[in-house]
Design an enzyme around this catalytic site. Structure first.
Site, PDB file in Angstrom:
ATOM      1  CG  ASN A   9      12.341 -17.516  -3.781  1.00 39.27           C
ATOM      2  OD1 ASN A   9      12.278 -16.735  -2.827  1.00 39.27           O
ATOM      3  ND2 ASN A   9      12.359 -18.835  -3.626  1.00 39.27           N
ATOM      4  CE  LYS A  11      15.630 -20.061  -2.935  1.00 36.38           C
ATOM      5  NZ  LYS A  11      16.169 -21.398  -3.100  1.00 36.38           N
ATOM      6  CG  HIS A  94      10.270 -22.341  -2.183  1.00 36.34           C
ATOM      7  ND1 HIS A  94      11.297 -23.053  -1.583  1.00 36.34           N
ATOM      8  CD2 HIS A  94      10.758 -21.880  -3.357  1.00 36.34           C
ATOM      9  CE1 HIS A  94      12.354 -22.998  -2.376  1.00 36.34           C
ATOM     10  NE2 HIS A  94      12.060 -22.300  -3.452  1.00 36.34           N
ATOM     11  CD  GLU A  96      14.730 -22.917  -0.175  1.00 36.01           C
ATOM     12  OE1 GLU A  96      14.401 -21.739   0.052  1.00 36.01           O
ATOM     13  OE2 GLU A  96      15.521 -23.229  -1.096  1.00 36.01           O
ATOM     14  CD  GLU A 166      11.155 -23.473  -7.428  1.00 36.08           C
ATOM     15  OE1 GLU A 166      11.821 -22.593  -7.980  1.00 36.08           O
ATOM     16  OE2 GLU A 166      10.994 -23.528  -6.199  1.00 36.08           O
ATOM     17  N   GLY A 172      19.321 -24.737  -5.848  1.00 39.63           N
ATOM     18  CA  GLY A 172      20.531 -24.273  -5.172  1.00 39.63           C
ATOM     19  C   GLY A 172      21.699 -25.248  -5.283  1.00 39.63           C
ATOM     20  CB  SER A 212      20.383 -24.756 -10.789  1.00 39.52           C
ATOM     21  OG  SER A 212      20.659 -25.188  -9.473  1.00 39.52           O
TER      22      SER A 212
END
Ligand code: PGA
Length: 250
Positions: A9, A11, A94, A96, A166, A172, A212
């Protein structure tokens, strides 16, 4: 029985030119892989990625989609538009997008339905915040996201899904859930899928871990019986790192 599936991904990283360079590096590094691999670039680089991945086993996905066919929806892209350029996957829900762009379980559900109608494979993301984990509600949060996001799907439709677990606190941040923690939550997610669609179907659905993932931790994650792959953010931006993750079993 479930074929491992590792997806990157990207991003909001990489232009079409950078995408071209990345694939030139990546393709020879993962030539021998027997697992499923995908890259999800930003919309503007998807076509370049598809051109570069031609003749390889690498699939290309979007990071988001809208559920309508077409219309006055400024800034959005439909499933049939993704299909028109050969896009095989789309990430949905996701964290985010949930946290920054108002994605809810209800919009996840609409997107999943629309993608399945067009035979684009949804990669449906679920996962808890740190506060939710500390309260002990990881399983209930994931259960609600799964139940509401996948409400009313038929068992046949569900078979074609990919789920990505996730934990938000691991995205991250350099903090990975331990392989065991990730494996346990993913085992629970599979149980929830079994309640919804029957055990035989749940046993076919691939569930990735994300947060991560790096060359150094992929192997122990993949050793967990319920973990079928990974959704990789930061480490998917460098061809060498992503290739090392894809080639984890060598
Ligand atoms: P990360 O991101 O690998 O950089 O933690 C994973 C993701 O957000 O899908």
């Amino acid at each position: 029985m479930r074929k491992p599936f590792i997806a990157g991904n990207w991003k909001m990283y990489k232009t079409p030119a950078e995408t071209g360079e990345f694939f030139q590096h990546l393709v020879p590094l993962i030539e021998k892989t027997k697992i499923d691999v995908a890259i999800c670039p930003p919309f503007i680089a998807i076509e370049t990625a598809i051109t570069m991945a031609k003749g390889t086993l690498i699939g290309i996905g979007a990071q988001n989609v809208y559920w309508e066919e077409e219309g006055a929806y400024t800034g959005e892209v439909s499933p049939s538009m993704l299909v028109s350029i050969g896009c095989q996957y789309s990430i949905v829900g996701h964290s985010e997008r949930r946290q920054l762009f108002g994605e809810t379980n209800e919009t996840v559900h609409k997107k999943v339905k629309a993608l399945l109608k067009h035979r684009v494979t949804p990669i449906v993301c679920v996962g808890e915040t740190l506060a939710e984990r500390e309260k002990g509600s990881t399983n209930t949060v994931c259960e609600t996201q799964i139940k509401q996001g996948l409400a009313g799907l038929t068992a046949k439709e569900a078979e074609g899904l990919v789920i990505a677990y996730e934990p938000i606190w691991a995205i991250g941040t350099g903090k990975t859930a331990s392989a065991q923690e990730a494996g346990e939550t993913i085992g629970y997610i599979r149980k929830v899928l079994g309640d919804l669609f029957g055990k035989a179907v749940a046993d076919k659905i691939r569930i990735q871990y994300g947060g991560s993932v790096k060359p150094g931790n992929i192997k122990e994650l993949m050793e967990q019986p319920d973990i079928d792959g990974a959704l990789v953010g930061g480490a998917s931006l460098k061809a060498e790192d992503f290739a090392a993750i894809v080639n984890y079993s060598e």
